[in-house]
Design a protein around this motif. Structure first.
Motif, PDB file in Angstrom:
ATOM      1  N   HIS A   1     -38.583  24.484   6.620  1.00 28.03           N
ATOM      2  CA  HIS A   1     -39.363  23.755   5.623  1.00 28.03           C
ATOM      3  C   HIS A   1     -40.763  23.547   6.185  1.00 28.03           C
ATOM      4  O   HIS A   1     -40.960  22.712   7.070  1.00 28.03           O
ATOM      5  CB  HIS A   1     -38.718  22.396   5.325  1.00 28.03           C
TER       6      HIS A   1
ATOM      7  N   GLN B   1     -47.204  15.147   4.672  1.00 30.77           N
ATOM      8  CA  GLN B   1     -45.955  14.976   5.409  1.00 30.77           C
ATOM      9  C   GLN B   1     -46.153  14.801   6.915  1.00 30.77           C
ATOM     10  O   GLN B   1     -45.513  13.928   7.504  1.00 30.77           O
ATOM     11  CB  GLN B   1     -44.998  16.129   5.119  1.00 30.77           C
TER      12      GLN B   1
ATOM     13  N   LYS C   1     -45.696  20.004   3.958  1.00 24.26           N
ATOM     14  CA  LYS C   1     -46.576  19.907   2.787  1.00 24.26           C
ATOM     15  C   LYS C   1     -47.640  18.851   3.070  1.00 24.26           C
ATOM     16  O   LYS C   1     -47.527  18.080   4.024  1.00 24.26           O
ATOM     17  CB  LYS C   1     -45.755  19.544   1.557  1.00 24.26           C
ATOM     18  N   GLU C   2     -48.625  18.802   2.215  1.00 21.74           N
ATOM     19  CA  GLU C   2     -49.725  17.870   2.394  1.00 21.74           C
ATOM     20  C   GLU C   2     -49.204  16.435   2.505  1.00 21.74           C
ATOM     21  O   GLU C   2     -48.389  15.986   1.703  1.00 21.74           O
ATOM     22  CB  GLU C   2     -50.699  17.974   1.220  1.00 21.74           C
TER      23      GLU C   2
END
Length: 101
Positions: free
Chosen positions: A45, A51, A48-49
């Protein structure tokens, strides 16, 4: 069990290496069950922005608690388990973010 023949038909001569063997499926072969949660849990994974900052916040607070326990509890199996469980909680919390957003 040899999973090269993913249709799981012992008579298969195709040795299918795809999700299932169409020829054997047409003859009554079994399409393997795909567990979507396993598929999600065992893949990479990418962050993402926003995180990475949340991961770090969880790590920082976990470390703070580990230092608190380390400084206030006698050396013991219980103390070691408490710190191990903080590490587990940190990892599971970060996995929660990674896997479910």
């Amino acid at each position: 069990m040899d999973f090269k023949n993913k249709c799981f038909s012992p008579e298969c001569i195709n040795q299918a290496e795809t999700e299932y063997c169409p020829a054997c499926l047409a003859k009554g072969g079994i399409k393997p069950y795909v567990n979507e949660q396993f598929e999600n849990n065992f893949k990479y994974h990418s962050p993402k922005e926003g995180q990475p900052e949340r991961y770090q916040l969880i790590r920082d607070k976990s470390k703070e608690l580990a230092y608190l326990i380390n400084g206030n509890c006698p050396n013991s199996r219980e103390k070691s388990l408490a710190i191990t469980n903080i590490e587990q909680a940190m990892m599971w919390a970060n996995a929660s973010i990674a896997r479910n957003e």
